[in-house]
Design a protein around this motif. Sequence first.
Motif, short mmCIF file in Angstrom:
data_model
loop_
_atom_site.label_atom_id
_atom_site.label_comp_id
_atom_site.label_asym_id
_atom_site.label_seq_id
_atom_site.Cartn_x
_atom_site.Cartn_y
_atom_site.Cartn_z
N GLN A 57 -1.06 26.76 9.17
CA GLN A 57 -0.01 25.93 8.59
C GLN A 57 1.35 26.05 9.45
O GLN A 57 1.93 25.04 9.53
CB GLN A 57 0.30 26.60 7.23
CG GLN A 57 1.57 26.03 6.48
CD GLN A 57 1.63 26.39 5.10
OE1 GLN A 57 1.43 27.80 4.64
NE2 GLN A 57 2.26 25.77 4.17
N ALA A 58 1.72 27.28 10.05
CA ALA A 58 2.89 27.48 10.82
C ALA A 58 2.69 26.58 12.21
O ALA A 58 3.58 25.88 12.63
CB ALA A 58 3.20 29.04 11.26
N ILE A 62 5.05 23.58 13.36
CA ILE A 62 5.75 23.66 14.46
C ILE A 62 5.40 22.48 15.23
O ILE A 62 6.10 21.79 15.67
CB ILE A 62 5.25 24.76 15.34
CG1 ILE A 62 5.82 26.12 14.57
CG2 ILE A 62 5.66 24.82 16.80
CD1 ILE A 62 5.41 27.46 15.28
N ALA A 63 4.00 21.85 15.07
CA ALA A 63 3.78 20.74 15.85
C ALA A 63 4.31 19.49 15.29
O ALA A 63 4.64 18.58 15.87
CB ALA A 63 1.97 20.67 15.79
N SER A 64 4.34 19.79 13.96
CA SER A 64 4.99 18.26 13.18
C SER A 64 6.44 18.45 13.52
O SER A 64 7.21 17.24 13.88
CB SER A 64 5.01 18.77 11.43
OG SER A 64 5.58 17.53 10.99
N ARG A 65 7.21 19.62 13.68
CA ARG A 65 8.53 19.71 13.93
C ARG A 65 8.88 19.22 15.49
O ARG A 65 9.55 18.34 15.80
CB ARG A 65 9.16 21.24 13.93
CG ARG A 65 10.73 21.18 13.82
CD ARG A 65 11.29 22.65 13.32
NE ARG A 65 10.63 22.98 12.11
CZ ARG A 65 9.97 24.13 12.11
NH1 ARG A 65 9.84 24.92 12.83
NH2 ARG A 65 9.56 24.54 10.77
N GLU A 67 6.68 17.18 17.19
CA GLU A 67 6.59 15.67 17.19
C GLU A 67 7.89 14.76 16.65
O GLU A 67 8.47 13.91 17.07
CB GLU A 67 5.38 15.26 16.31
CG GLU A 67 5.06 14.09 16.24
CD GLU A 67 3.90 13.59 15.44
OE1 GLU A 67 3.65 12.47 14.84
OE2 GLU A 67 2.79 14.51 15.51
N SER A 68 8.49 15.47 15.46
CA SER A 68 9.60 14.77 15.03
C SER A 68 10.86 14.89 15.85
O SER A 68 11.56 14.02 16.16
CB SER A 68 9.94 15.37 13.66
OG SER A 68 11.04 14.91 13.18
N ASP A 69 10.96 16.00 16.50
CA ASP A 69 12.22 16.18 17.51
C ASP A 69 11.73 15.16 18.94
O ASP A 69 12.81 14.56 19.29
CB ASP A 69 12.03 17.50 18.12
CG ASP A 69 12.84 18.57 17.06
OD1 ASP A 69 13.19 18.05 16.02
OD2 ASP A 69 12.58 19.82 17.04
N ALA A 70 10.41 15.16 19.24
CA ALA A 70 10.21 14.28 20.20
C ALA A 70 10.45 12.64 20.09
O ALA A 70 10.93 12.13 20.68
CB ALA A 70 8.84 14.43 20.84
#
Length: 184
Positions: A57-58, A62-65, A67-70
């Motif tokens: 889940q973490a 982290i991957a989602s965050r 991706e969102s930041d990118a």
Amino acid sequence: MGLSEVITDVRKDGDARAAAIVAAARKEAAAILDGARGQAKAFEAARLADADRQAKQATSQIASRAESDARKAVLSGEARLRGELKSAILKALKDAPAKNRQAHLKALLDRAQKVIPAGKVWGASADAATLEKAKPYAYAGTTAIAGGILVESESGDARLDLSYETLLEDAWRDILRSEAALFG
């Protein structure tokens, strides 16, 4: 049977019963320990599974965050580049040679006459000489635009903004819509 034989039999019987009790106690202790070990293994397995789930889940968060930041960085970069491109286009229009500006003004004046046949015209200071001769409009002076014209009807009821800024803004919206349709 003598007393010593009875004592020996009682001792043997007591020793046998004691050994049986000790054996039963050891067997029960072993069963309790096996149960405790089983519970400990089940608890450990549950904790490991929970830790694995939390780690996944973490990692996912982290991957989602990331991706969102990118995505934000890309969108921000694209917006910055669009802004720079728009500014460069407006600067190129503003710095166009006088002959080109005169051709632009003629085309814009022809376009304006279809909407407002007569009235006042304003323009950039670089275009003042050309606009002073513009027919059928009375030259009203300069205004803070990069180029193009602002026309007002004789009655003052209608205004037409054909400044480079407004024309570019209209074209820009169309460009962004087309871009969204192609890449959206």
